[in-house]
Every structure is written in C-alpha cells, then in structure tokens.
Scaffold this motif. Sequence first.
Motif, PDB file in Angstrom:
ATOM      1  N   SER A  44      63.574  25.278  81.137  1.00  0.00           N
ATOM      2  CA  SER A  44      64.186  26.207  80.072  1.00  0.00           C
ATOM      3  C   SER A  44      63.781  27.585  80.457  1.00  0.00           C
ATOM      4  O   SER A  44      61.943  27.625  80.886  1.00  0.00           O
ATOM      5  CB  SER A  44      64.385  26.198  78.813  1.00  0.00           C
ATOM      6  N   LEU A  45      63.718  28.698  79.661  1.00  0.00           N
ATOM      7  CA  LEU A  45      62.778  29.997  79.734  1.00  0.00           C
ATOM      8  C   LEU A  45      62.786  30.445  78.191  1.00  0.00           C
ATOM      9  O   LEU A  45      63.867  30.493  77.834  1.00  0.00           O
ATOM     10  CB  LEU A  45      63.766  31.810  80.281  1.00  0.00           C
ATOM     11  N   ASP A  46      62.000  30.137  77.330  1.00  0.00           N
ATOM     12  CA  ASP A  46      61.882  30.890  76.206  1.00  0.00           C
ATOM     13  C   ASP A  46      61.415  31.838  75.793  1.00  0.00           C
ATOM     14  O   ASP A  46      60.593  32.650  76.686  1.00  0.00           O
ATOM     15  CB  ASP A  46      60.361  29.883  75.784  1.00  0.00           C
ATOM     16  N   VAL A  47      62.551  32.480  75.290  1.00  0.00           N
ATOM     17  CA  VAL A  47      62.270  34.137  74.527  1.00  0.00           C
ATOM     18  C   VAL A  47      62.098  33.608  73.577  1.00  0.00           C
ATOM     19  O   VAL A  47      62.323  32.993  72.485  1.00  0.00           O
ATOM     20  CB  VAL A  47      63.959  34.385  75.297  1.00  0.00           C
ATOM     21  N   TYR A  48      60.652  34.615  72.876  1.00  0.00           N
ATOM     22  CA  TYR A  48      60.166  34.387  72.180  1.00  0.00           C
ATOM     23  C   TYR A  48      59.862  36.047  70.995  1.00  0.00           C
ATOM     24  O   TYR A  48      59.213  36.641  72.262  1.00  0.00           O
ATOM     25  CB  TYR A  48      59.204  34.053  72.019  1.00  0.00           C
ATOM     26  N   PRO A  49      60.655  37.124  70.748  1.00  0.00           N
ATOM     27  CA  PRO A  49      61.195  36.097  69.755  1.00  0.00           C
ATOM     28  C   PRO A  49      62.811  36.262  69.683  1.00  0.00           C
ATOM     29  O   PRO A  49      63.224  36.718  71.029  1.00  0.00           O
ATOM     30  CB  PRO A  49      61.177  37.413  68.108  1.00  0.00           C
ATOM     31  N   SER A  50      63.769  34.650  69.992  1.00  0.00           N
ATOM     32  CA  SER A  50      64.552  35.244  70.291  1.00  0.00           C
ATOM     33  C   SER A  50      65.536  36.005  69.867  1.00  0.00           C
ATOM     34  O   SER A  50      67.030  36.320  70.044  1.00  0.00           O
ATOM     35  CB  SER A  50      65.307  33.631  69.605  1.00  0.00           C
ATOM     36  N   PRO A  54      65.996  46.703  69.017  1.00  0.00           N
ATOM     37  CA  PRO A  54      66.077  47.925  69.908  1.00  0.00           C
ATOM     38  C   PRO A  54      64.563  48.697  69.995  1.00  0.00           C
ATOM     39  O   PRO A  54      63.922  48.538  68.953  1.00  0.00           O
ATOM     40  CB  PRO A  54      67.394  49.256  70.171  1.00  0.00           C
ATOM     41  N   GLY A  55      64.097  48.311  70.666  1.00  0.00           N
ATOM     42  CA  GLY A  55      62.812  49.089  71.579  1.00  0.00           C
ATOM     43  C   GLY A  55      61.853  47.995  71.204  1.00  0.00           C
ATOM     44  O   GLY A  55      60.162  48.254  71.168  1.00  0.00           O
ATOM     45  N   GLY A  56      61.838  46.704  70.504  1.00  0.00           N
ATOM     46  CA  GLY A  56      60.562  45.669  70.241  1.00  0.00           C
ATOM     47  C   GLY A  56      60.538  45.215  71.784  1.00  0.00           C
ATOM     48  O   GLY A  56      61.353  45.202  72.898  1.00  0.00           O
ATOM     49  N   GLN A  57      59.325  44.659  71.461  1.00  0.00           N
ATOM     50  CA  GLN A  57      59.125  43.514  72.278  1.00  0.00           C
ATOM     51  C   GLN A  57      58.986  42.335  72.536  1.00  0.00           C
ATOM     52  O   GLN A  57      59.106  41.607  71.551  1.00  0.00           O
ATOM     53  CB  GLN A  57      56.823  43.988  72.458  1.00  0.00           C
ATOM     54  N   VAL A  58      59.551  41.442  73.690  1.00  0.00           N
ATOM     55  CA  VAL A  58      59.910  40.629  74.073  1.00  0.00           C
ATOM     56  C   VAL A  58      58.895  39.994  74.800  1.00  0.00           C
ATOM     57  O   VAL A  58      58.226  40.190  76.074  1.00  0.00           O
ATOM     58  CB  VAL A  58      61.354  40.185  74.767  1.00  0.00           C
ATOM     59  N   GLY A  73      61.154  38.099  87.438  1.00  0.00           N
ATOM     60  CA  GLY A  73      62.105  37.992  85.525  1.00  0.00           C
ATOM     61  C   GLY A  73      62.862  38.805  85.418  1.00  0.00           C
ATOM     62  O   GLY A  73      63.212  40.017  86.165  1.00  0.00           O
ATOM     63  N   ASP A  74      63.929  39.192  85.209  1.00  0.00           N
ATOM     64  CA  ASP A  74      65.629  39.489  85.019  1.00  0.00           C
ATOM     65  C   ASP A  74      65.754  39.898  83.844  1.00  0.00           C
ATOM     66  O   ASP A  74      66.330  38.836  83.205  1.00  0.00           O
ATOM     67  CB  ASP A  74      66.152  39.351  85.882  1.00  0.00           C
ATOM     68  N   ALA A  75      66.022  41.464  82.959  1.00  0.00           N
ATOM     69  CA  ALA A  75      66.342  41.418  82.708  1.00  0.00           C
ATOM     70  C   ALA A  75      66.996  42.699  82.783  1.00  0.00           C
ATOM     71  O   ALA A  75      67.807  43.423  80.942  1.00  0.00           O
ATOM     72  CB  ALA A  75      65.078  42.028  81.134  1.00  0.00           C
ATOM     73  N   THR A  76      68.234  42.965  82.949  1.00  0.00           N
ATOM     74  CA  THR A  76      69.034  43.429  83.666  1.00  0.00           C
ATOM     75  C   THR A  76      70.414  43.967  82.473  1.00  0.00           C
ATOM     76  O   THR A  76      70.913  44.053  82.444  1.00  0.00           O
ATOM     77  CB  THR A  76      69.064  43.285  84.594  1.00  0.00           C
ATOM     78  N   ALA A  77      70.636  42.312  82.347  1.00  0.00           N
ATOM     79  CA  ALA A  77      71.737  42.243  81.606  1.00  0.00           C
ATOM     80  C   ALA A  77      71.269  43.291  80.023  1.00  0.00           C
ATOM     81  O   ALA A  77      72.976  43.494  79.427  1.00  0.00           O
ATOM     82  CB  ALA A  77      71.369  40.534  81.006  1.00  0.00           C
ATOM     83  N   VAL A  78      70.755  42.959  79.168  1.00  0.00           N
ATOM     84  CA  VAL A  78      70.156  44.230  78.433  1.00  0.00           C
ATOM     85  C   VAL A  78      69.561  45.495  78.500  1.00  0.00           C
ATOM     86  O   VAL A  78      69.549  45.947  77.968  1.00  0.00           O
ATOM     87  CB  VAL A  78      69.109  43.022  76.877  1.00  0.00           C
ATOM     88  N   GLY A  79      69.591  45.604  79.541  1.00  0.00           N
ATOM     89  CA  GLY A  79      69.084  47.617  80.494  1.00  0.00           C
ATOM     90  C   GLY A  79      67.544  47.454  80.498  1.00  0.00           C
ATOM     91  O   GLY A  79      67.171  48.460  80.969  1.00  0.00           O
ATOM     92  N   ALA A  80      66.927  46.460  80.290  1.00  0.00           N
ATOM     93  CA  ALA A  80      65.401  45.900  80.182  1.00  0.00           C
ATOM     94  C   ALA A  80      64.434  45.984  82.123  1.00  0.00           C
ATOM     95  O   ALA A  80      63.544  46.309  81.590  1.00  0.00           O
ATOM     96  CB  ALA A  80      64.423  45.032  79.399  1.00  0.00           C
ATOM     97  N   LEU A 126      68.453  35.906  74.373  1.00  0.00           N
ATOM     98  CA  LEU A 126      67.998  36.845  74.002  1.00  0.00           C
ATOM     99  C   LEU A 126      69.207  37.517  73.044  1.00  0.00           C
ATOM    100  O   LEU A 126      70.416  38.026  73.503  1.00  0.00           O
ATOM    101  CB  LEU A 126      67.378  38.320  74.675  1.00  0.00           C
ATOM    102  N   VAL A 127      68.982  37.619  71.515  1.00  0.00           N
ATOM    103  CA  VAL A 127      69.979  37.677  70.396  1.00  0.00           C
ATOM    104  C   VAL A 127      69.298  39.693  70.204  1.00  0.00           C
ATOM    105  O   VAL A 127      67.962  40.249  69.064  1.00  0.00           O
ATOM    106  CB  VAL A 127      69.874  37.826  69.357  1.00  0.00           C
ATOM    107  N   VAL A 128      70.086  41.117  70.539  1.00  0.00           N
ATOM    108  CA  VAL A 128      69.667  41.624  70.011  1.00  0.00           C
ATOM    109  C   VAL A 128      70.811  41.843  68.809  1.00  0.00           C
ATOM    110  O   VAL A 128      71.738  42.626  68.051  1.00  0.00           O
ATOM    111  CB  VAL A 128      70.547  43.414  71.516  1.00  0.00           C
ATOM    112  N   THR A 129      69.722  42.634  67.894  1.00  0.00           N
ATOM    113  CA  THR A 129      70.608  42.763  66.167  1.00  0.00           C
ATOM    114  C   THR A 129      69.827  44.705  66.244  1.00  0.00           C
ATOM    115  O   THR A 129      68.859  45.355  66.380  1.00  0.00           O
ATOM    116  CB  THR A 129      69.715  41.761  65.606  1.00  0.00           C
ATOM    117  N   LEU A 130      70.000  45.241  64.940  1.00  0.00           N
ATOM    118  CA  LEU A 130      70.176  46.099  64.762  1.00  0.00           C
ATOM    119  C   LEU A 130      69.373  46.331  63.443  1.00  0.00           C
ATOM    120  O   LEU A 130      68.286  47.386  63.210  1.00  0.00           O
ATOM    121  CB  LEU A 130      71.745  47.173  63.800  1.00  0.00           C
TER     122      LEU A 130
END
Length: 185
Positions: A44-50, A54-58, A73-80, A126-130
């Motif tokens: 698996s791919l471990d994502v930290y923080p999970s 917006p604007g945060g480093q992962v 790596g591909d983070a295009t789903a979140v727009g990165a 990755l869960v994006v919260t406000l």
Amino acid sequence: MRRTARLLTGTALAVATAGALAAPAYAGQATAPDGRPFGTSAGSLDVYPSSAVPGGQVTVNTAACDDEGATEGDATAVGAGRFTLAPSTHEQKMIGQFRVPPSAQPGTYEIVATCAESGRRVAGDLVVTLSAGAQQVYPRGSVKTGVGGALGPDPVQTAAGVAALAVAAAGGTWLLHRRARGDGI
C-alpha cells in the motif's frame, strides 16, 4: 447421578477452555516515530497525515517498490499533479511529498504511486477537510457489544470472572481425576 456429573464436568471444561483461549479485548500497539502503527502492508501507499487541509503538506511512502529508483507519484485526483518518490533513509522504503492545492474541495482522494522498474501500482487515500482541527481519532475503551469483554472497564468484574473460570477448571479436573481412578463417578 453419573449423567449429571458428566454434564457438569463437560460444561466446566468447556467454560475453562473458552476462558483459557479467549484473547484480551485490548492490546497495546507499537507505533513508529511518526505515530503510525508498525506492520503496515507493504502493498500500500501510506499517506501522512491521512487528513489534510487545502494548502497542507502531505508525505507518502511505500515499501512496495523495494528501492527501484525514482518512482512516480500521482496526486492529480486532488489537483496536486505528479510528484517523485525517492529511496528514504528507512530500509526498502520510497518517500515523496506534495502540497494539497488551496483550491482542493473536501472529500476523499486516491493517491497513486507506480514503481519505476516493476510497474507495480500502489494506492492510498487522502481525506481533505476544511478545518485544521480535524485529526485522526483512535478508538479508546471497551467495545459495547452486550456480550462482555476480557478486559472491561470494571477490574473487579474481570477478576471475578477469572476466578469463576479457575474454579470451574479445577472442579472439572478433579472430577476427571476421580473418574480415571474409578472412585464411583
């Protein structure tokens, strides 16, 4: 009389066996220096923080690529967009980072990495919260299932249960011993 003794002996042995084989309801879990549990799957791919704002480093890492060199790596789903994973200081781990774009909307996004040589694809969420206050919550306490637990919130009840199981086991052993000797049971 004999039949009753056999039923009681069988019941006592069944209770004692179940008590001896029961696993504790809670066991402490060792964690890595970054707070995640050891023993995560190598596939698996471990994502930290999970969970990030917006604007945060992962940071992402995986052991699935076995130091194959620069992994994409591909983070295009979140727009990165795309990012690179490189061998880390931890044995056989690849690590990479990206920033969640300020325009990212709340939701769960799949982050993917493709191993350079083998082409193996691993993914993590990755869960994006406000709100920045949203941190991962870890469960605490005992499970309220109505069946009971090996280590419930009341140590007196736990001790009483263990004592009852010990008495049942001793009684069953005593009855079996008498039966084997031929003392009339």
